[in-house]
Design a protein around this motif. Structure first.
Motif, PDB file in Angstrom:
ATOM      1  N   PRO A  73       0.800  -1.234   0.000  1.00  0.00           N
ATOM      2  CA  PRO A  73       0.000   0.000   0.000  1.00  0.00           C
ATOM      3  C   PRO A  73       0.830   1.279   0.000  1.00  0.00           C
ATOM      4  O   PRO A  73       0.488   2.236  -0.699  1.00  0.00           O
ATOM      5  CB  PRO A  73      -0.823  -0.128   1.292  1.00  0.00           C
ATOM      6  CG  PRO A  73      -0.951  -1.592   1.525  1.00  0.00           C
ATOM      7  CD  PRO A  73       0.348  -2.179   1.044  1.00  0.00           C
ATOM      8  N   TYR A  74       1.930   1.302   0.772  1.00  0.00           N
ATOM      9  CA  TYR A  74       2.700   2.540   0.900  1.00  0.00           C
ATOM     10  C   TYR A  74       3.447   2.907  -0.375  1.00  0.00           C
ATOM     11  O   TYR A  74       3.945   4.038  -0.518  1.00  0.00           O
ATOM     12  CB  TYR A  74       3.670   2.453   2.087  1.00  0.00           C
ATOM     13  CG  TYR A  74       4.740   1.401   1.961  1.00  0.00           C
ATOM     14  CD1 TYR A  74       5.953   1.673   1.310  1.00  0.00           C
ATOM     15  CD2 TYR A  74       4.565   0.117   2.486  1.00  0.00           C
ATOM     16  CE1 TYR A  74       6.942   0.707   1.188  1.00  0.00           C
ATOM     17  CE2 TYR A  74       5.542  -0.850   2.374  1.00  0.00           C
ATOM     18  CZ  TYR A  74       6.723  -0.558   1.727  1.00  0.00           C
ATOM     19  OH  TYR A  74       7.700  -1.521   1.607  1.00  0.00           O
ATOM     20  N   ARG A  75       3.544   1.970  -1.315  1.00  0.00           N
ATOM     21  CA  ARG A  75       4.215   2.264  -2.588  1.00  0.00           C
ATOM     22  C   ARG A  75       3.214   2.559  -3.712  1.00  0.00           C
ATOM     23  O   ARG A  75       3.625   2.755  -4.859  1.00  0.00           O
ATOM     24  CB  ARG A  75       5.121   1.094  -2.984  1.00  0.00           C
ATOM     25  CG  ARG A  75       6.384   0.999  -2.123  1.00  0.00           C
ATOM     26  CD  ARG A  75       7.310  -0.084  -2.649  1.00  0.00           C
ATOM     27  NE  ARG A  75       7.607   0.095  -4.066  1.00  0.00           N
ATOM     28  CZ  ARG A  75       7.937  -0.902  -4.894  1.00  0.00           C
ATOM     29  NH1 ARG A  75       7.993  -2.142  -4.435  1.00  0.00           N
ATOM     30  NH2 ARG A  75       8.181  -0.663  -6.159  1.00  0.00           N
ATOM     31  N   ARG A  76       1.950   2.601  -3.405  1.00  0.00           N
ATOM     32  CA  ARG A  76       0.929   2.939  -4.405  1.00  0.00           C
ATOM     33  C   ARG A  76       0.561   4.413  -4.256  1.00  0.00           C
ATOM     34  O   ARG A  76       0.441   4.911  -3.136  1.00  0.00           O
ATOM     35  CB  ARG A  76      -0.321   2.073  -4.212  1.00  0.00           C
ATOM     36  CG  ARG A  76      -0.028   0.589  -4.310  1.00  0.00           C
ATOM     37  CD  ARG A  76      -1.307  -0.231  -4.251  1.00  0.00           C
ATOM     38  NE  ARG A  76      -0.990  -1.662  -4.232  1.00  0.00           N
ATOM     39  CZ  ARG A  76      -1.820  -2.617  -4.629  1.00  0.00           C
ATOM     40  NH1 ARG A  76      -3.042  -2.313  -5.042  1.00  0.00           N
ATOM     41  NH2 ARG A  76      -1.448  -3.887  -4.599  1.00  0.00           N
ATOM     42  N   ASN A  77       0.338   5.078  -5.379  1.00  0.00           N
ATOM     43  CA  ASN A  77       0.004   6.502  -5.332  1.00  0.00           C
ATOM     44  C   ASN A  77      -1.496   6.686  -5.110  1.00  0.00           C
ATOM     45  O   ASN A  77      -2.198   7.325  -5.885  1.00  0.00           O
ATOM     46  CB  ASN A  77       0.449   7.201  -6.614  1.00  0.00           C
ATOM     47  CG  ASN A  77       0.598   8.703  -6.413  1.00  0.00           C
ATOM     48  OD1 ASN A  77       0.270   9.230  -5.352  1.00  0.00           O
ATOM     49  ND2 ASN A  77       1.077   9.377  -7.431  1.00  0.00           N
ATOM     50  N   ASN A  79      -4.542   6.985  -1.678  1.00  0.00           N
ATOM     51  CA  ASN A  79      -4.808   7.133  -0.254  1.00  0.00           C
ATOM     52  C   ASN A  79      -6.269   6.815   0.010  1.00  0.00           C
ATOM     53  O   ASN A  79      -7.117   6.963  -0.866  1.00  0.00           O
ATOM     54  CB  ASN A  79      -4.476   8.540   0.239  1.00  0.00           C
ATOM     55  CG  ASN A  79      -3.035   8.665   0.713  1.00  0.00           C
ATOM     56  OD1 ASN A  79      -2.167   9.103  -0.033  1.00  0.00           O
ATOM     57  ND2 ASN A  79      -2.781   8.257   1.946  1.00  0.00           N
ATOM     58  N   GLY A 100       1.350  11.178   7.559  1.00  0.00           N
ATOM     59  CA  GLY A 100       1.899  10.448   6.406  1.00  0.00           C
ATOM     60  C   GLY A 100       3.170  11.089   5.875  1.00  0.00           C
ATOM     61  O   GLY A 100       4.100  10.386   5.453  1.00  0.00           O
ATOM     62  N   ILE A 103       6.056  10.138   8.177  1.00  0.00           N
ATOM     63  CA  ILE A 103       6.528   8.773   7.902  1.00  0.00           C
ATOM     64  C   ILE A 103       7.431   8.750   6.673  1.00  0.00           C
ATOM     65  O   ILE A 103       8.402   7.983   6.598  1.00  0.00           O
ATOM     66  CB  ILE A 103       5.330   7.821   7.719  1.00  0.00           C
ATOM     67  CG1 ILE A 103       4.536   7.690   9.029  1.00  0.00           C
ATOM     68  CG2 ILE A 103       5.784   6.455   7.229  1.00  0.00           C
ATOM     69  CD1 ILE A 103       5.326   7.129  10.180  1.00  0.00           C
ATOM     70  N   LYS A 104       7.137   9.624   5.712  1.00  0.00           N
ATOM     71  CA  LYS A 104       7.944   9.685   4.488  1.00  0.00           C
ATOM     72  C   LYS A 104       9.242  10.462   4.683  1.00  0.00           C
ATOM     73  O   LYS A 104      10.059  10.551   3.758  1.00  0.00           O
ATOM     74  CB  LYS A 104       7.128  10.334   3.360  1.00  0.00           C
ATOM     75  CG  LYS A 104       5.987   9.476   2.855  1.00  0.00           C
ATOM     76  CD  LYS A 104       5.237  10.187   1.733  1.00  0.00           C
ATOM     77  CE  LYS A 104       4.122   9.315   1.183  1.00  0.00           C
ATOM     78  NZ  LYS A 104       3.376  10.000   0.091  1.00  0.00           N
ATOM     79  N   ASN A 151      -0.921  13.998   0.876  1.00  0.00           N
ATOM     80  CA  ASN A 151       0.127  13.213   0.205  1.00  0.00           C
ATOM     81  C   ASN A 151       0.103  13.350  -1.319  1.00  0.00           C
ATOM     82  O   ASN A 151       0.947  12.768  -2.000  1.00  0.00           O
ATOM     83  CB  ASN A 151       0.008  11.736   0.589  1.00  0.00           C
ATOM     84  CG  ASN A 151       0.348  11.484   2.045  1.00  0.00           C
ATOM     85  OD1 ASN A 151       1.451  11.788   2.500  1.00  0.00           O
ATOM     86  ND2 ASN A 151      -0.602  10.947   2.786  1.00  0.00           N
TER      87      ASN A 151
END
Length: 336
Positions: A73-77, A79, A100, A103-104, A151
């Motif tokens: 999920p975190y690599r998909r553009n 939210n 978010g 975290i980045k 994001n």
């Protein structure tokens, strides 16, 4: 241009249950797309497949032309805005929105500035230092929306985000979400079981039933021209006419949809124009619903419902005639 989201014969099973069963679908860039269906129909599982919270057992998923299977999920553009908002109670509103970005690894000054801009976008400018417990349900919904938007996702997923709001606030948020999506121009994928939400906000709607898509179209397409009895019954209210009744009243020999608002109630002795169909019967129920009155009339063959302007003086057991344009009868193929 590649679709924002593409499903190619996607299935997802949980034990013996096929939650998603061979779904193929293209969602276009910049589209407000609704996944509509009853509980357990597969719509939320499809949303989770887009988000990466579930992986398909079969088929292929693309997000803007890139393969999504196996991508976390975190690599998909994308939210997600959840139904329960999932805000952190120990954080301020600003910290929730900026989480978010933190975290980045985004620098504090930059993430605070972006959080401030996102809150202004959802009409919560100046709320950065408040606690979530101090907010109303509608304000918490806006914070969750800002946290997802900060994001810069190319696809925003909304999982029944208005379900916990009262009717008046829900209607207000429907207008605001549609306006926000139009101004941002990003793809919104909205899951709901509420037909009114889907019809009022979406550019297109996919109707789900038992893990399958049974119809895709614009709101007017699925409402005015349902292709199955399920769609006719689920999207709004409809008189579903069996083939023998339809053909006897100027339609075709197929299952047919007749929307109640196209049916009028007149005296039993009224004259009927050539391009209208009619059926005599007895009023079995009269339900006042504010702007309209819902009238159930038992005809010789089957009960029919008419939705007429409020104020009509009708009574149970009264003999009346129902009339409707023959063109209002919409054939539904096999009517499954």
């Amino acid at each position: 241009m590649s679709p924002a989201v593409r499903f190619q014969n996607v299935s997802r099973r949980f034990g013996s249950v096929r939650a998603v069963d061979g779904v193929s679908l293209d969602i276009e860039p910049g589209e407000f797309f609704a996944l509509l269906g009853p509980s357990g129909s597969g719509k939320t599982t499809c949303l989770r497949l887009i988000a990466g919270f579930e992986q398909p057992d079969d088929g292929h998923i693309e997000i803007f032309g890139e393969t999504a299977e196996g991508v976390p999920p975190y690599r998909r553009n994308v939210n997600t805005v959840f139904q329960d908002y999932a805000l952190f109670p120990h954080m301020t509103v600003g910290e929730n929105v900026a989480y978010g970005l933190m975290i980045k690894g985004v620098a504090k000054a930059e993430r605070e500035a972006k959080a401030k801009d996102a809150l202004a976008l959802v009409k919560l400018a100046g709320y950065e230092t408040r606690r979530t417990a101090q907010l109303s349900g509608g304000q918490r919904q806006r914070v969750a929306l800002a946290r997802a938007l900060v994001n810069g996702p190319k696809v925003l997923l909304l999982d029944e985000p208005l379900g916990a709001l009262d009717l008046k606030l829900r209607e207000q948020m429907q207008e605001e979400l549609k306006s926000l999506q139009t101004s941002l121009g990003i793809t919104f994928v909205f899951v709901t079981h509420d037909q009114g939400e889907a019809l009022s906000m979406a550019n297109r709607v996919a109707i789900f039933n038992e893990g399958k898509i049974v119809q895709v179209g614009t709101p007017s397409d699925v409402y005015e021209r349902p292709t199955t009895r399920f769609v006719a019954d689920f999207v709004g209210s409809s008189n579903v006419l069996p083939p023998e009744f339809a053909i006897a009243h100027g339609g075709t020999a197929s299952w047919t949809s007749l929307r109640p608002e196209r049916v009028d109630v007149v005296p039993e002795s009224a004259t009927v124009a050539a391009d209208y169909a009619s059926a005599r019967g007895t009023v079995s129920a009269v339900s006042y619903q504010g702007a309209v009155t819902r009238v159930t009339v038992v005809t010789e063959k089957l009960p029919l419902i008419a939705t007429i302007p409020a104020g009509a003086s009708l009574h149970k057991d009264e003999r009346v005639m129902l009339v409707w344009p023959k063109s209002a009868m919409v054939a539904m193929g096999d009517g499954a």
